[in-house]
Design a protein around this motif. Sequence first.
Motif: not given
Length: 250
Positions: A157-161
């Motif tokens: 979820r973090l890596l997507a942002k």
Amino acid sequence: METHEILEKVKNGQISVEEAEGYFKRQPFEELEYAKLDMHRKIRSGFAEVIFCSGKADEHLLNIFGRLYERDGEVFGTRATKEQYEMIKEHFPQTQYDPISRIVKIEKEKESKIGCIAVCTAGTADIPVAEEAAQTAEYFGSHVERIYDVGVAGIHRLLAKVEQIQKANCVVAVAGMEGALASVIGGLVDKPVIAVPTSVGYGANMNGLSALLTMINSCSNGIAVVNIDNGYGAGYIATQINRMGVKNNG
């Protein structure tokens, strides 16, 4: 009126030199006996005085709120209860209140907000503190990108942002539990990270102490840590960094 506004009015002949001189001769603080309002703080630091509402007597809070509003045409208070908001609103109907961040304010319309600050949370339960940071930064003129619920329990979820976060001049990382989010973000960006430990968590979280210790002991570089649940402090510092970033890029 602000210093720049006074000088512009003198330049344009809207007020006399004597009137401007009288403004600058005013006492740098206003004595209310129970409070000394720092009326020159914005001149010195670029930020007007903010009210910490929690624990203040109703009469004191109302008078402080009114005097700061009268001075600047806007006013900002943190940690306000719904009852305090309703009391203030009776006298100042334009007052706004956010029950999540517990911010009470009257705000001037701002034509545009500068730069970019990314405010990230590990979980949804951290949002009240994150909103205090985000709304503080917005009140002081910064553009804020909110990136919520990107904790390390689901790192994808973090890596997507990441791309969005990397564009910011400063990142505010808000996390409870073990507080690992700030360390992970610190290893992904080339900008300062302000870590905000929250009191979210079970018993051994010790009301945010575990997150605080994790953030202080982070092996990632470029991380500074504010006090537990201190969203306001994070938003203030982030705005200072953002202003510098805008100035240097300009």
